[in-house]
Motif scaffolding. Structure first.
Motif, PDB file in Angstrom:
ATOM      1  N   SER A  41       0.821  -1.214   0.000  1.00  0.00           N
ATOM      2  CA  SER A  41       0.000   0.000   0.000  1.00  0.00           C
ATOM      3  C   SER A  41       0.851   1.258   0.000  1.00  0.00           C
ATOM      4  O   SER A  41       1.820   1.360   0.761  1.00  0.00           O
ATOM      5  N   ILE A  42       0.464   2.202  -0.874  1.00  0.00           N
ATOM      6  CA  ILE A  42       1.043   3.545  -0.844  1.00  0.00           C
ATOM      7  C   ILE A  42      -0.119   4.525  -0.890  1.00  0.00           C
ATOM      8  O   ILE A  42      -0.975   4.438  -1.781  1.00  0.00           O
ATOM      9  N   ASP A  43      -0.144   5.453   0.046  1.00  0.00           N
ATOM     10  CA  ASP A  43      -1.239   6.406   0.150  1.00  0.00           C
ATOM     11  C   ASP A  43      -0.863   7.707  -0.572  1.00  0.00           C
ATOM     12  O   ASP A  43       0.077   8.397  -0.173  1.00  0.00           O
ATOM     13  N   ARG A  44      -1.597   8.013  -1.624  1.00  0.00           N
ATOM     14  CA  ARG A  44      -1.345   9.233  -2.390  1.00  0.00           C
ATOM     15  C   ARG A  44      -1.489  10.484  -1.511  1.00  0.00           C
ATOM     16  O   ARG A  44      -0.887  11.519  -1.795  1.00  0.00           O
ATOM     17  N   LYS A  45      -2.305  10.381  -0.456  1.00  0.00           N
ATOM     18  CA  LYS A  45      -2.564  11.541   0.398  1.00  0.00           C
ATOM     19  C   LYS A  45      -1.564  11.670   1.546  1.00  0.00           C
ATOM     20  O   LYS A  45      -1.706  12.561   2.388  1.00  0.00           O
ATOM     21  N   HIS A  46      -0.565  10.801   1.598  1.00  0.00           N
ATOM     22  CA  HIS A  46       0.475  10.915   2.627  1.00  0.00           C
ATOM     23  C   HIS A  46       1.126  12.290   2.507  1.00  0.00           C
ATOM     24  O   HIS A  46       1.368  12.796   1.408  1.00  0.00           O
ATOM     25  N   LYS A  47       1.436  12.899   3.652  1.00  0.00           N
ATOM     26  CA  LYS A  47       1.899  14.296   3.645  1.00  0.00           C
ATOM     27  C   LYS A  47       3.131  14.510   2.774  1.00  0.00           C
ATOM     28  O   LYS A  47       3.259  15.553   2.113  1.00  0.00           O
ATOM     29  N   LEU A  48       4.066  13.559   2.756  1.00  0.00           N
ATOM     30  CA  LEU A  48       5.272  13.726   1.944  1.00  0.00           C
ATOM     31  C   LEU A  48       4.921  13.809   0.453  1.00  0.00           C
ATOM     32  O   LEU A  48       5.373  14.708  -0.258  1.00  0.00           O
ATOM     33  N   ILE A  49       4.139  12.862  -0.013  1.00  0.00           N
ATOM     34  CA  ILE A  49       3.778  12.829  -1.428  1.00  0.00           C
ATOM     35  C   ILE A  49       2.885  14.010  -1.794  1.00  0.00           C
ATOM     36  O   ILE A  49       3.103  14.695  -2.803  1.00  0.00           O
ATOM     37  N   LYS A  50       1.884  14.262  -0.967  1.00  0.00           N
ATOM     38  CA  LYS A  50       0.947  15.353  -1.229  1.00  0.00           C
ATOM     39  C   LYS A  50       1.663  16.699  -1.316  1.00  0.00           C
ATOM     40  O   LYS A  50       1.426  17.490  -2.244  1.00  0.00           O
ATOM     41  N   ASN A  51       2.569  16.973  -0.368  1.00  0.00           N
ATOM     42  CA  ASN A  51       3.270  18.256  -0.356  1.00  0.00           C
ATOM     43  C   ASN A  51       4.231  18.396  -1.534  1.00  0.00           C
ATOM     44  O   ASN A  51       4.366  19.481  -2.117  1.00  0.00           O
ATOM     45  N   VAL A  52       4.901  17.298  -1.900  1.00  0.00           N
ATOM     46  CA  VAL A  52       5.820  17.354  -3.042  1.00  0.00           C
ATOM     47  C   VAL A  52       5.048  17.624  -4.339  1.00  0.00           C
ATOM     48  O   VAL A  52       5.456  18.464  -5.147  1.00  0.00           O
ATOM     49  N   ILE A  53       3.943  16.934  -4.544  1.00  0.00           N
ATOM     50  CA  ILE A  53       3.132  17.138  -5.760  1.00  0.00           C
ATOM     51  C   ILE A  53       2.619  18.574  -5.826  1.00  0.00           C
ATOM     52  O   ILE A  53       2.673  19.230  -6.886  1.00  0.00           O
ATOM     53  N   GLU A  54       2.141  19.089  -4.698  1.00  0.00           N
ATOM     54  CA  GLU A  54       1.638  20.469  -4.678  1.00  0.00           C
ATOM     55  C   GLU A  54       2.758  21.472  -4.963  1.00  0.00           C
ATOM     56  O   GLU A  54       2.559  22.460  -5.671  1.00  0.00           O
ATOM     57  N   GLY A  55       3.952  21.192  -4.419  1.00  0.00           N
ATOM     58  CA  GLY A  55       5.101  22.060  -4.685  1.00  0.00           C
ATOM     59  C   GLY A  55       5.510  22.038  -6.145  1.00  0.00           C
ATOM     60  O   GLY A  55       5.840  23.078  -6.735  1.00  0.00           O
ATOM     61  N   ILE A  56       5.487  20.867  -6.751  1.00  0.00           N
ATOM     62  CA  ILE A  56       5.823  20.737  -8.186  1.00  0.00           C
ATOM     63  C   ILE A  56       4.822  21.531  -9.024  1.00  0.00           C
ATOM     64  O   ILE A  56       5.197  22.232  -9.968  1.00  0.00           O
ATOM     65  N   LYS A  57       3.546  21.434  -8.668  1.00  0.00           N
ATOM     66  CA  LYS A  57       2.518  22.159  -9.415  1.00  0.00           C
ATOM     67  C   LYS A  57       2.728  23.668  -9.324  1.00  0.00           C
ATOM     68  O   LYS A  57       2.565  24.386 -10.312  1.00  0.00           O
ATOM     69  N   ARG A  58       3.099  24.156  -8.122  1.00  0.00           N
ATOM     70  CA  ARG A  58       3.317  25.598  -7.956  1.00  0.00           C
ATOM     71  C   ARG A  58       4.540  26.072  -8.727  1.00  0.00           C
ATOM     72  O   ARG A  58       4.528  27.132  -9.347  1.00  0.00           O
ATOM     73  N   ASN A  59       5.601  25.281  -8.689  1.00  0.00           N
ATOM     74  CA  ASN A  59       6.854  25.700  -9.329  1.00  0.00           C
ATOM     75  C   ASN A  59       6.878  25.511 -10.836  1.00  0.00           C
ATOM     76  O   ASN A  59       7.471  26.300 -11.560  1.00  0.00           O
ATOM     77  N   PHE A  60       6.238  24.456 -11.300  1.00  0.00           N
ATOM     78  CA  PHE A  60       6.343  24.120 -12.717  1.00  0.00           C
ATOM     79  C   PHE A  60       5.050  24.336 -13.488  1.00  0.00           C
ATOM     80  O   PHE A  60       5.022  24.189 -14.700  1.00  0.00           O
ATOM     81  N   GLY A  61       3.979  24.684 -12.765  1.00  0.00           N
ATOM     82  CA  GLY A  61       2.719  24.982 -13.442  1.00  0.00           C
ATOM     83  C   GLY A  61       1.997  23.731 -13.892  1.00  0.00           C
ATOM     84  O   GLY A  61       2.566  22.664 -13.990  1.00  0.00           O
ATOM     85  N   THR A  62       0.726  23.906 -14.179  1.00  0.00           N
ATOM     86  CA  THR A  62      -0.099  22.771 -14.605  1.00  0.00           C
ATOM     87  C   THR A  62      -0.825  23.050 -15.910  1.00  0.00           C
ATOM     88  O   THR A  62      -1.781  22.370 -16.251  1.00  0.00           O
ATOM     89  N   LYS A  63      -0.386  24.052 -16.665  1.00  0.00           N
ATOM     90  CA  LYS A  63      -1.068  24.364 -17.914  1.00  0.00           C
ATOM     91  C   LYS A  63      -0.901  23.204 -18.889  1.00  0.00           C
ATOM     92  O   LYS A  63       0.208  22.812 -19.226  1.00  0.00           O
ATOM     93  N   PRO A  64      -2.001  22.640 -19.332  1.00  0.00           N
ATOM     94  CA  PRO A  64      -1.906  21.482 -20.215  1.00  0.00           C
ATOM     95  C   PRO A  64      -1.423  21.842 -21.606  1.00  0.00           C
ATOM     96  O   PRO A  64      -1.691  22.933 -22.103  1.00  0.00           O
ATOM     97  N   ASN A  65      -0.692  20.919 -22.224  1.00  0.00           N
ATOM     98  CA  ASN A  65      -0.249  21.097 -23.602  1.00  0.00           C
ATOM     99  C   ASN A  65      -1.358  20.569 -24.513  1.00  0.00           C
ATOM    100  O   ASN A  65      -1.303  19.461 -25.026  1.00  0.00           O
ATOM    101  N   SER A  66      -2.414  21.401 -24.662  1.00  0.00           N
ATOM    102  CA  SER A  66      -3.636  20.936 -25.293  1.00  0.00           C
ATOM    103  C   SER A  66      -3.479  20.722 -26.782  1.00  0.00           C
ATOM    104  O   SER A  66      -2.721  21.414 -27.464  1.00  0.00           O
ATOM    105  N   SER A  67      -4.262  19.752 -27.280  1.00  0.00           N
ATOM    106  CA  SER A  67      -4.344  19.564 -28.718  1.00  0.00           C
ATOM    107  C   SER A  67      -5.251  20.649 -29.275  1.00  0.00           C
ATOM    108  O   SER A  67      -6.027  21.277 -28.564  1.00  0.00           O
TER     109      SER A  67
END
Length: 333
Positions: free
Chosen positions: A99-125
Motif C-alpha cells: 500500500s502507498i497512500d497518495r494523500k500521505h503528507k510527503l507525497i501530497k506536499n511534493v506534488i503540490e510544490g511541483i505544481k506551484r513551481n512548474f505549473g499545470t497548464k496542459p499542452n492541449s491539442s
C-alpha cells in the motif's frame, strides 16, 4: 473454484487461489495503453531506486517523494506525466499487495510544490472547428475526383470520412472509435444509434450507453450516416470492428490502433491546408465541445454528446469558446 464445505478446506490452497484471483482482476482493471504506460513508468522508477540504492518494492515514502522531485527537476517532465508516474508506482504496489497512500503528507506536499513551481497548464491539442471538418471532407472528395482510378482510394476515403464525421459529431474518444463493432450500431430513420460498451471512464463496461448520430439536414456530403452506409457497403463489413486498417493494395485488414486514428486525422488535416502540429486524436472530441459551446449549447447538452463525467473539462471548452466574447466588443475600435 467453488468451495462447498468450509470445514474441509485447505486454507493454504484457498489463500493461494484467492490471491491468484486478486492478481487476475488487477491485471484486467486497466486498458492496454494504460498498462503499457505504467510498465514503462515502473521501469524508470526501478532504475532510479537501483541507482540510489533504495528499495523499490515496497518503497517507502521518502524514496517515492525523492523520485517525484527527480522527475520534475532532472527529467523536467510535465506535471501530468509526473502524476501518471506516481499512479504507476501506486498501481504496481497494489498489484503486489502493498500500500502507498497518495494523500500521505510527503507525497501530497511534493506534488503540490511541483505544481506551484512548474505549473499545470496542459499542452492541449488543437480543437477542430466545423469549418476545419468541412475542409478535410472537401479535400478528400477533391483528391478522389482527380484520380483516374477512383476505386484505388475509394475504401480508404470512405473510411476516413466516416471516422472523422462520426468521431467529431459524436464527441468520441479514440479508444471508443477503434472498439466500435458493427453489432453496436443500429440504423434508424433519424440516424445511427451507437452503443458504447467501454470507455476511458468505464473500463469494465458496466455502464454502457448509447449515442445518437443524426442524419445531416443539409445533404449527404457531410452526413455521417450517408458516409457510414457507403463505407459499410464498399468494405463488406457485416460483423466485428467498424474501422479497420487498409493496406496499399486496398485490402481491408484488422482493426485500427488509437495511434492510427490520430495519424489519419493529422494527415488529412495537413492535406486540407490545416496546421497539423497540434492536431491529435482528441481534436475531434474537443472540437465538437468547443463548437457547441460557441453555438450556445449548455454544459449538460455538451456532456450528453461527449459523455464527460466531470464538469471541469466541459467548462474549459466553454471558456475557450467564449474567449473573445468580452466587454471590448463594446469599444469603437
Amino acid at each position: 473454484m467453488i468451495y462447498e464445505d468450509l470445514d474441509r478446506l485447505d486454507i493454504d490452497k484457498l489463500n493461494k487461489d484467492l490471491l491468484d484471483g486478486v492478481e487476475d482482476y488487477i491485471d484486467v482493471s486497466k486498458s492496454n495503453n494504460t498498462r503499457k504506460a505504467y510498465d514503462k513508468d515502473w521501469k524508470d522508477f526501478v532504475r532510479f531506486c537501483k541507482y540510489t540504492k533504495t528499495k523499490y518494492l515496497p518503497a517507502d515514502y521518502p524514496t517515492v517523494s525523492k523520485y517525484l522531485v527527480y522527475c520534475a527537476k532532472i527529467q523536467k517532465l510535465k506535471v501530468s506525466t509526473i502524476e501518471r508516474r506516481l499512479a504507476s508506482i501506486i498501481f504496481k504496489h497494489r498489484e503486489s499487495l502493498h500500500s502507498i497512500d497518495r494523500k500521505h503528507k510527503l507525497i501530497k506536499n511534493v506534488i503540490e510544490g511541483i505544481k506551484r513551481n512548474f505549473g499545470t497548464k496542459p499542452n492541449s491539442s488543437q480543437a477542430l472547428s466545423i469549418e476545419d471538418i468541412k475542409k478535410i471532407i472537401d479535400k478528400i472528395d477533391e483528391d478522389e475526383n482527380i484520380l483516374k482510378d477512383k476505386n484505388k482510394s475509394l475504401a480508404r476515403n470512405l473510411r476516413d470520412k466516416t471516422l472523422i464525421l462520426i468521431g467529431f459529431l459524436g464527441g468520441f474518444r479514440r479508444s471508443e472509435l477503434i472498439n466500435l463493432n458493427y453489432e453496436d450500431i443500429e440504423r434508424d430513420l433519424e440516424g445511427l444509434k451507437i452503443i458504447i460498451r467501454k470507455s476511458k471512464t468505464d473500463q469494465r463496461g458496466s455502464g454502457s450507453h448509447t449515442k445518437g448520430i443524426r442524419k445531416s439536414l443539409v445533404g449527404p456530403k457531410y452526413c455521417p450516416v450517408f458516409n457510414y452506409e457507403n463505407w459499410i457497403k464498399v468494405s463488406g463489413i457485416a460483423s466485428g470492428k467498424v474501422f479497420r486498417q487498409i493496406d496499399r493494395s486496398n485490402k481491408i485488414l484488422d482493426s485500427l490502433s488509437d495511434r492510427a486514428v490520430a495519424l489519419i486525422l493529422k494527415w488529412r488535416a495537413e492535406k486540407a491546408g490545416i496546421n497539423s502540429i497540434k492536431i491529435a486524436g482528441h481534436s475531434m472530441r474537443s472540437g465538437i465541445a468547443t463548437s457547441l459551446a460557441k453555438e450556445g449549447a449548455t454544459e449538460n447538452e455538451i456532456k450528453k454528446i461527449t459523455n464527460h463525467r466531470s464538469s471541469s473539462m466541459v467548462q474549459r471548452y466553454i471558456q475557450d469558446a467564449e474567449i473573445f466574447d468580452n466587454a471590448t466588443k463594446l469599444l469603437d475600435l
